[in-house]
Design an enzyme around this catalytic site. Sequence first.
Site, PDB file in Angstrom:
ATOM      1  CE  LYS A 203     -54.532   7.494   9.333  1.00 26.31           C
ATOM      2  NZ  LYS A 203     -53.612   7.061  10.369  1.00 26.31           N
ATOM      3  NE  ARG A 237     -50.846   1.638   7.590  1.00 28.08           N
ATOM      4  CZ  ARG A 237     -52.047   1.887   7.090  1.00 28.08           C
ATOM      5  NH1 ARG A 237     -52.430   3.126   6.864  1.00 28.08           N
ATOM      6  NH2 ARG A 237     -52.871   0.904   6.810  1.00 28.08           N
TER       7      ARG A 237
END
Length: 258
Positions: A203, A237
């Site tokens: 991210k 995840r």
Amino acid sequence: MGVVNVTPDSFSDGGRFIDPKSAVDRANALIAEGADILDIGAESSRPGAGGVSVEQELSRLMPVLEGLRDCAVPISVDTVKPEVMRAAIAAGASMINDIGALRAPGALETVAGSHVAVCLMHMQGEPHTMQQSPSYRDVVAEVGAFLEERVTAAMAGGVARERIVVDPGFGFGKTVAHNFELLRNLDRLAALGRPVLAGWSRKSTLGAITGRGAEDRLAASLAAALLAVERGARIVRVHDVAATRDALQVLAALEGRT
Ligand code: HH2
């Protein structure tokens, strides 16, 4: 939880698995790497992403679910749309991963009327605008209160408590500081009594602190996954399953869990 994005525009793997065969191959590769769950998404939620229609999302998703019908691990489907949830459940999905926490009209009823698990995620705003000016008085308290309210709503709507997982939604309407405040206090979200899912993989917050592009964030992603699990996350995840498993083995050994 290994991620397969069947999209042209996901922030780190967009376009790589848009063809159903390549998505199924990727899913099988992640299982071989040791994924315990697969998360299949057919709509990008990256900051600024435009939405896709139900038809478009289904046309990307369904051939992949069909190709994974007999696969060895549970399949989670990343969607906010009740129509897509219904089709995914009928095609054998075991979990709905909803970044909207079942707030779309009909979403809660759809999940309640099935036996699948659900991930309820916090997001401030909508993907299109969520990173413009995220703001909180107390990010940990507000995210915790939201997740508690959504767990209560899901249970009141008929979703058994045991089926529910919660997720603070790293990067979804949060600054770098908000993401780290949440990571630092992840144990407070774990205290809600439901398994916590954490999604840090590749991210932009990791890009902001390392200066690296999405393809070069593996080391930072492993560090974040490890710190999340150490603070109580039960599911991570990730795009890079084998490396994450190795990193988590080190923590498991430290904690005497091997
Ligand atoms: N992050 C993304 C998508 N779905 N679901 C949950 N529960 N938690 C997350 O942190 C999360 C999520 C974004 O990552 P990715 O799927 O790689 O990208 P994109 O949304 O661009 O497809």
